[in-house]
Design a protein around this motif. Structure first.
Motif, PDB file in Angstrom:
ATOM      1  N   GLY A  60      -3.057  -4.902   5.293  1.00 17.03           N
ATOM      2  CA  GLY A  60      -3.538  -6.357   4.918  1.00 17.03           C
ATOM      3  C   GLY A  60      -3.260  -6.764   3.649  1.00 17.03           C
ATOM      4  O   GLY A  60      -3.727  -7.904   3.191  1.00 17.03           O
ATOM      5  N   ASN A  61      -2.377  -5.930   2.727  1.00 18.38           N
ATOM      6  CA  ASN A  61      -2.156  -6.399   1.353  1.00 18.38           C
ATOM      7  C   ASN A  61      -0.703  -6.346   1.366  1.00 18.38           C
ATOM      8  O   ASN A  61      -0.042  -6.537   0.231  1.00 18.38           O
ATOM      9  N   GLY A  62       0.188  -6.593   2.402  1.00 19.00           N
ATOM     10  CA  GLY A  62       1.788  -6.614   2.376  1.00 19.00           C
ATOM     11  C   GLY A  62       2.196  -5.247   2.524  1.00 19.00           C
ATOM     12  O   GLY A  62       3.588  -5.218   2.440  1.00 19.00           O
ATOM     13  N   THR A  63       1.294  -4.235   2.497  1.00 20.54           N
ATOM     14  CA  THR A  63       1.799  -2.717   2.691  1.00 20.54           C
ATOM     15  C   THR A  63       1.527  -2.132   4.013  1.00 20.54           C
ATOM     16  O   THR A  63       0.613  -2.766   4.741  1.00 20.54           O
ATOM     17  N   PHE A  64       2.305  -1.065   4.423  1.00 22.48           N
ATOM     18  CA  PHE A  64       2.154  -0.509   5.646  1.00 22.48           C
ATOM     19  C   PHE A  64       1.983   1.243   5.218  1.00 22.48           C
ATOM     20  O   PHE A  64       2.872   1.601   4.514  1.00 22.48           O
ATOM     21  N   GLU A  65       1.022   1.641   6.138  1.00 17.31           N
ATOM     22  CA  GLU A  65       0.977   3.183   6.144  1.00 17.31           C
ATOM     23  C   GLU A  65       1.628   3.553   7.306  1.00 17.31           C
ATOM     24  O   GLU A  65       1.314   3.145   8.246  1.00 17.31           O
ATOM     25  N   GLU A  66       2.803   4.431   7.086  1.00 20.73           N
ATOM     26  CA  GLU A  66       3.478   4.939   8.043  1.00 20.73           C
ATOM     27  C   GLU A  66       2.700   6.116   8.431  1.00 20.73           C
ATOM     28  O   GLU A  66       2.513   7.149   7.981  1.00 20.73           O
ATOM     29  N   MET A  67       2.671   6.365   9.921  1.00 21.44           N
ATOM     30  CA  MET A  67       1.915   7.375  10.742  1.00 21.44           C
ATOM     31  C   MET A  67       3.041   7.909  11.610  1.00 21.44           C
ATOM     32  O   MET A  67       3.577   7.195  12.365  1.00 21.44           O
ATOM     33  N   THR A  68       3.350   9.256  11.620  1.00 20.17           N
ATOM     34  CA  THR A  68       4.319   9.898  12.291  1.00 20.17           C
ATOM     35  C   THR A  68       3.947  10.153  13.671  1.00 20.17           C
ATOM     36  O   THR A  68       2.740  10.943  13.922  1.00 20.17           O
TER      37      THR A  68
END
Length: 159
Positions: A60-68
């Motif tokens: 929600g702040n322009g970043t993404f958490e990557e989940m494998t």
């Protein structure tokens, strides 16, 4: 129905069980199709649908958490990392629709755990409602009483 919570040293396991009067194809699409995912979990996006692929969580702040994606069998299993935990969806066919299990392996219970569990519970209910052609009026109103029930369930588990 609340998730079943168990201790499985050194982790905790939350198992959600749902029966949908819809085909595996329809439910699988809800879990993996980027046109359908936002209808029940707007922050998720499938980036690469395969074992070793990625699901993205929009912070929600322009970043993404990557989940494998740690396990994948088309139309039946989707498992991915969820911070230090893992989330696994399993689908099986039934005479009238399909059964979905969501199994979250939790490495450490925190103050956020009941929030996540209530959130998954609502997500699964919303999937069913959407597949049934119903409108979802107020997710927060659905979530609040579930949160309290999951706080109690975790307290009971850790006594």
């Amino acid at each position: 129905m609340l998730a079943t919570l168990t201790k499985n040293e050194p982790n905790y396991i939350a198992t959600f069980n749902r029966h949908y009067l819809h085909s595996i194809d329809e439910v699988w699409a809800m879990l993996t199709d980027n046109d359908k995912l936002p209808t029940w979990f707007p922050e998720l996006k499938v980036d690469d649908l395969r074992k070793g692929g990625r699901i993205l969580f929009d912070m929600g702040n322009g970043t993404f958490e990557e989940m494998t994606i740690t396990d994948f069998h088309d139309q039946s299993v989707l498992e991915f990392t969820w911070a230090d935990d893992s989330v696994r969806f399993e689908l099986t066919s039934e005479p009238e629709g399909c059964k979905l299990f969501l199994i979250e392996t939790i490495t450490k219970l925190t103050d956020h755990t009941p929030r996540d569990l209530a959130g998954w519970h609502v997500c699964l209910d919303v999937i069913g409602m959407l597949l049934d052609g119903k409108q979802v009026e107020n997710r927060k109103q659905m979530w609040e009483p579930l949160y309290e029930k999951y706080v109690q369930a975790i307290n009971d588990l850790t006594k």
